[in-house]
Structures are given as C-alpha cells and as structure tokens.
Design a protein around this motif. Structure first.
Motif, PDB file in Angstrom:
ATOM      1  N   LYS A  44       0.856  -1.178   0.000  1.00  0.00           N
ATOM      2  CA  LYS A  44       0.000   0.000   0.000  1.00  0.00           C
ATOM      3  C   LYS A  44       0.893   1.229   0.000  1.00  0.00           C
ATOM      4  O   LYS A  44       1.804   1.345   0.831  1.00  0.00           O
ATOM      5  N   ARG A  45       0.664   2.107  -0.964  1.00  0.00           N
ATOM      6  CA  ARG A  45       1.388   3.376  -1.064  1.00  0.00           C
ATOM      7  C   ARG A  45       2.905   3.188  -1.022  1.00  0.00           C
ATOM      8  O   ARG A  45       3.592   3.761  -0.199  1.00  0.00           O
ATOM      9  N   GLN A  46       3.394   2.357  -1.856  1.00  0.00           N
ATOM     10  CA  GLN A  46       4.828   2.086  -1.998  1.00  0.00           C
ATOM     11  C   GLN A  46       5.462   1.545  -0.715  1.00  0.00           C
ATOM     12  O   GLN A  46       6.638   1.728  -0.460  1.00  0.00           O
ATOM     13  N   GLN A  47       4.653   0.877   0.099  1.00  0.00           N
ATOM     14  CA  GLN A  47       5.164   0.251   1.307  1.00  0.00           C
ATOM     15  C   GLN A  47       4.779  -1.224   1.302  1.00  0.00           C
ATOM     16  O   GLN A  47       3.639  -1.585   1.058  1.00  0.00           O
ATOM     17  N   LEU A  48       5.754  -2.059   1.582  1.00  0.00           N
ATOM     18  CA  LEU A  48       5.561  -3.501   1.668  1.00  0.00           C
ATOM     19  C   LEU A  48       5.390  -3.875   3.134  1.00  0.00           C
ATOM     20  O   LEU A  48       6.196  -3.481   3.974  1.00  0.00           O
ATOM     21  N   MET A  78       7.243  -3.182  -9.510  1.00  0.00           N
ATOM     22  CA  MET A  78       6.635  -2.350  -8.479  1.00  0.00           C
ATOM     23  C   MET A  78       7.624  -1.267  -8.090  1.00  0.00           C
ATOM     24  O   MET A  78       8.811  -1.331  -8.443  1.00  0.00           O
ATOM     25  N   GLU A  79       7.160  -0.291  -7.363  1.00  0.00           N
ATOM     26  CA  GLU A  79       8.024   0.791  -6.893  1.00  0.00           C
ATOM     27  C   GLU A  79       7.946   0.893  -5.374  1.00  0.00           C
ATOM     28  O   GLU A  79       7.674   1.957  -4.818  1.00  0.00           O
ATOM     29  N   LEU A  80       8.202  -0.216  -4.705  1.00  0.00           N
ATOM     30  CA  LEU A  80       8.160  -0.245  -3.251  1.00  0.00           C
ATOM     31  C   LEU A  80       9.412   0.425  -2.702  1.00  0.00           C
ATOM     32  O   LEU A  80      10.520   0.135  -3.127  1.00  0.00           O
ATOM     33  N   LYS A  81       9.226   1.299  -1.726  1.00  0.00           N
ATOM     34  CA  LYS A  81      10.360   2.030  -1.159  1.00  0.00           C
ATOM     35  C   LYS A  81      10.679   1.587   0.266  1.00  0.00           C
ATOM     36  O   LYS A  81      11.822   1.583   0.668  1.00  0.00           O
ATOM     37  N   THR A  82       9.674   1.239   1.031  1.00  0.00           N
ATOM     38  CA  THR A  82       9.905   0.823   2.413  1.00  0.00           C
ATOM     39  C   THR A  82       9.255  -0.533   2.652  1.00  0.00           C
ATOM     40  O   THR A  82       8.345  -0.937   1.935  1.00  0.00           O
ATOM     41  N   ALA A  83       9.734  -1.192   3.699  1.00  0.00           N
ATOM     42  CA  ALA A  83       9.189  -2.495   4.064  1.00  0.00           C
ATOM     43  C   ALA A  83       9.149  -2.596   5.579  1.00  0.00           C
ATOM     44  O   ALA A  83       9.981  -2.005   6.275  1.00  0.00           O
ATOM     45  N   LYS A  84       8.169  -3.322   6.073  1.00  0.00           N
ATOM     46  CA  LYS A  84       8.094  -3.580   7.511  1.00  0.00           C
ATOM     47  C   LYS A  84       7.514  -4.972   7.721  1.00  0.00           C
ATOM     48  O   LYS A  84       6.863  -5.537   6.841  1.00  0.00           O
ATOM     49  N   VAL A  85       7.773  -5.511   8.896  1.00  0.00           N
ATOM     50  CA  VAL A  85       7.315  -6.857   9.254  1.00  0.00           C
ATOM     51  C   VAL A  85       6.432  -6.732  10.482  1.00  0.00           C
ATOM     52  O   VAL A  85       6.773  -6.041  11.439  1.00  0.00           O
ATOM     53  N   LYS A  86       5.299  -7.390  10.428  1.00  0.00           N
ATOM     54  CA  LYS A  86       4.385  -7.417  11.573  1.00  0.00           C
ATOM     55  C   LYS A  86       4.194  -8.856  12.026  1.00  0.00           C
ATOM     56  O   LYS A  86       4.041  -9.751  11.203  1.00  0.00           O
TER      57      LYS A  86
END
Length: 136
Positions: A44-48, A78-86
């Motif tokens: 969502k919004r270039q965030q993984l 894709m143009e993903l810039k950031t990533a986070k793990v939950k």
C-alpha cells in the motif's frame, strides 16, 4: 436474479489475487513451506508489509525485508520504497467436544418407544427409536 459476478466486487477479487501472487513469490524466494509457515504480503502506497504469526520467521523476514522488497520490485515492476514486518498473534482455536443439543429423559424415552411401536411407517419408527435410545 443477479449474476454471481455482480455480487462480488471485481476490484476486491483482483486485489486478493495479486496479494496471493506476491505471497507465493515470497514463499518461493525464502524457500518456505506453505504447510508450516503463514506469510501474508500487503502493499500500500509504496510500502511492503510482511505479516506472519511466527516470531522466529518474523525475525528472518525482518533481516531479509530489503532483499524481498528489491526482488518484488524487479519481478513485478513495483516501486516499493519501504518495508516492515508485523507479527500477528496466532489464533487459538478452542476445541469443544460435540455435545448433544438435547437429552431425552427416561420417561420421555419410554413414551417415544411406545409411540414408535404403534407407527407403521418404517423410517419414522426407526427415527423415533433412535431418538429414544440415544443415551443407551
């Protein structure tokens, strides 16, 4: 009567299919077994966002999140810039023993048996006898 396709939002189904493709790619990239591990991928919004219910796998994903992000960008354009793990807490399913909805008492059982013996219809008689003898 409405067609089935009109009842389901096509954008929603397309989005779910895309998330399934991304999740399958992450399983393959990380060499994970789908039977043993749960990983959900959301963009969502270039965030993984990588979600899992296993804290150990979450740690591995956290170390590999930039590599996963780059691989997704490369393979899916894709143009993903950031990533986070939950880490999602696992849902504990309470296993309940199947209980009868009702119990037939002794007197009711005798009455049902007497009624069943007077009925000529075989199926109905067997059903009543089964109901009367459920505790025995």
């Amino acid at each position: 009567m409405k067609n089935f396709k009109h009842l389901v939002n096509s954008e929603l189904t397309k989005s779910i299919e895309n998330y399934d493709k991304l999740s399958a790619f992450v399983y393959e990239l990380m060499h994970l077994d789908k039977q043993k591990h749960n990983v959900w991928v959301v963009t969502k919004r270039q965030q993984l966002t990588l979600m899992t219910d296993n804290p150990y796998l979450g740690t591995q994903l956290r170390y590999q999140q930039s590599a996963i992000c780059e691989a997704l960008n490369r393979n899916f354009l894709m143009e993903l810039k950031t990533a986070k793990v939950k880490i999602i807490p696992p849902t504990a399913e309470l296993k309940k023993e199947k209980q009868d909805l009702y119990r037939v008492g002794g007197k009711a059982s005798e009455i049902l048996t007497n009624i069943a013996n007077e009925i000529e219809d075989d199926e109905l008689r067997l059903s009543l006898l089964k109901l009367a003898n459920q505790d025995k």
